[in-house]
Motif scaffolding. Structure first.
Motif, PDB file in Angstrom:
ATOM      1  N   GLY A 271      30.104  31.581  38.536  1.00  0.00           N
ATOM      2  CA  GLY A 271      31.284  31.693  37.692  1.00  0.00           C
ATOM      3  C   GLY A 271      32.546  31.315  38.446  1.00  0.00           C
ATOM      4  N   LYS A 272      33.569  30.997  37.724  1.00  0.00           N
ATOM      5  CA  LYS A 272      34.862  30.655  38.305  1.00  0.00           C
ATOM      6  C   LYS A 272      35.920  31.568  37.701  1.00  0.00           C
ATOM      7  CE  LYS A 272      35.284  27.677  40.639  1.00  0.00           C
ATOM      8  NZ  LYS A 272      35.157  27.609  42.099  1.00  0.00           N
ATOM      9  N   ASP A 273      36.858  31.973  38.507  1.00  0.00           N
ATOM     10  CA  ASP A 273      37.989  32.756  38.014  1.00  0.00           C
ATOM     11  C   ASP A 273      38.930  31.802  37.289  1.00  0.00           C
ATOM     12  OD1 ASP A 273      40.258  34.259  37.569  1.00  0.00           O
ATOM     13  OD2 ASP A 273      40.274  35.197  39.539  1.00  0.00           O
ATOM     14  N   THR A 274      38.722  31.663  35.983  1.00  0.00           N
ATOM     15  CA  THR A 274      39.479  30.673  35.211  1.00  0.00           C
ATOM     16  C   THR A 274      40.914  31.119  34.938  1.00  0.00           C
ATOM     17  OG1 THR A 274      38.484  31.580  33.192  1.00  0.00           O
ATOM     18  CG2 THR A 274      37.449  29.634  34.148  1.00  0.00           C
ATOM     19  N   THR A 275      41.227  32.358  35.272  1.00  0.00           N
ATOM     20  CA  THR A 275      42.628  32.798  35.201  1.00  0.00           C
ATOM     21  C   THR A 275      43.385  32.310  36.424  1.00  0.00           C
ATOM     22  OG1 THR A 275      41.966  34.768  33.974  1.00  0.00           O
ATOM     23  CG2 THR A 275      44.142  34.808  34.993  1.00  0.00           C
ATOM     24  N   LEU A 276      42.743  32.387  37.587  1.00  0.00           N
ATOM     25  CA  LEU A 276      43.335  31.841  38.811  1.00  0.00           C
ATOM     26  C   LEU A 276      43.353  30.323  38.766  1.00  0.00           C
ATOM     27  CD1 LEU A 276      44.353  32.206  41.774  1.00  0.00           C
ATOM     28  CD2 LEU A 276      41.935  32.189  42.471  1.00  0.00           C
TER      29      LEU A 276
END
Length: 390
Positions: A188-193
């Motif tokens: 997963g990727k921190d899509t907020t960052l």
């Protein structure tokens, strides 16, 4: 419930090398989303992990040593495991082996995460260790003997045969699921960052000295199977002075970066490793993110984190049809055959002639990343697994 994540090497050349961007810390983030208490434990075979990581995560490290000292180091680390569930990363003696030992003492359940096929580096299923008596004695008795290394390939082969003893298994590619079974938990990727709306591409290019070029970016560690030579050969074919390949971080393993620079230095700009918090700004400077994997077992077993770096930042992605890459991108990127510099050259030319259409693909890639490859999605998948042990 508390989860203990066991890592074989937390040093700056191990899991600590990318400042929190590798699977160890992606799993930890996902578990924190589920409100689990998380601790990270592991050996340090080299320099200590960055202070920023130690500050961000409860981390227990023990100096890594070869046999016979490894026996004492192992005893120390096993004694520090406090979780209700042990999450061992990869079937290695330094992780899964210790988890099995702890379970004998405490009956704590074990989840085994497999995010790479370790034996692929050593001949895969063809690996044989058949030394003569003299060689065996040297490998055992000499201070630098091969069998003194805790994760020697022969020991890895033993550990693979014990995978079924885990109470749960997670994997991140179809290749690994076919081989080991388990639940598919892609990175997963921190899509907020990693949010492109927070950054200005031109400002990023100016900041990192890239403003004069059209940037193909490879944010990771070059290895021969990752196809960087194919991209550079494609740049030779195009011979355009405005194109550059930007390598972010480089290889912590050997001098392969230098070998590339010696041959293709006119096309390469090398940037240092950055903390994960700074990587969105760095990736923002790219015109295209490149993932030109070769078709090898090592590549098939991997989920390239560069994909979700680019997807989350809405960047066009040029990649090869290897492993899970076509499924991950699902028509939101540009694909070519592996080991095809001529196809790469053709697509690079086409991309910069059709940037508006290609950038629209990048926007779709971000939408797909949020839906399928975010930390939130990763947490949802893990929740059903962890619920068994609550």
């Amino acid at each position: 419930m508390k989860v203990s994540i066991l890592v074989s090497d937390l040093s700056k050349s191990g899991a600590g090398r990318w400042g929190g961007a590798v699977r160890t810390f992606l799993l930890a983030q996902a578990l924190k989303k589920l409100h689990y208490d998380v601790e990270i434990l592991g050996f340090v075979f080299g320099d200590d992990p960055p202070k920023t990581l130690k500050t961000a995560w409860p981390m227990t490290t023990v100096p890594g040593r070869n046999y016979p000292g490894f026996l004492q180091s192992s005893q120390t680390l096993v004694g520090k495991i406090n979780g209700d569930v042990i999450y061992a990363l990869r079937p290695k003696p330094t992780t899964f082996g210790l988890a099995l030992l702890k379970r004998l003492q405490s009956r704590k359940p074990i989840i085994l995460d497999i995010d790479d096929w370790e034996l692929s580096w050593h001949g895969g299923d063809r690996l044989q260790y058949r030394p003569n008596i003299k060689q065996l004695a040297r490998d055992i008795l000499k201070p630098n003997g091969a069998l003194r290394y805790p994760d020697h390939p022969y020991y890895l082969k033993w550990m693979e045969k014990m995978v079924s003893r885990a109470d749960g298994i997670t994997v991140h590619t179809q290749f690994l699921q076919d081989r080991f079974g388990g639940i598919y938990v892609p990175n997963g990727k921190d899509t907020t960052l990693f949010d492109p709306n927070l950054y200005d591409p031109q400002a990023s290019r100016l900041k990192y000295g890239l403003a004069d070029y059209r940037i193909l970016m490879f944010p990771g560690a070059p290895r021969p199977y990752k196809g960087i030579e194919d991209i550079l050969t494609a740049l030779d074919r195009l011979n355009r002075s405005d194109l550059r390949l930007v390598i972010v971080g480089g290889s912590p393993y050997d001098d392969y970066d230098q070998q590339l620079i010696e041959r293709w230095g006119r096309w390469i700009i090398k940037l240092p490793t950055f903390p994960v918090e700074q990587m969105p700004e760095v990736v923002c400077a790219a015109h295209v993110v490149v993932v030109p994997q070769k078709d090898t077992p090592a590549a098939q077993a991997q989920f390239p984190l560069k994909l979700t770096d680019g997807m989350a930042m809405a960047k066009p992605i040029l990649a090869t049809r290897v492993g899970d890459i076509p499924e991950i991108l699902s028509n939101t990127g540009i694909l070519v055959d592996p080991s095809s510099p001529e196809q790469l050259a053709e697509k690079i030319q086409w991309i910069f002639e059709n940037l508006d259409a290609v950038n629209a693909l990048g926007i779709k890639a971000r939408e797909r990343c949020i839906q399928e490859y975010s930390i939130d999605t990763m947490a949802m998948t893990l929740e059903s697994l962890l619920r068994r042990f609550a």
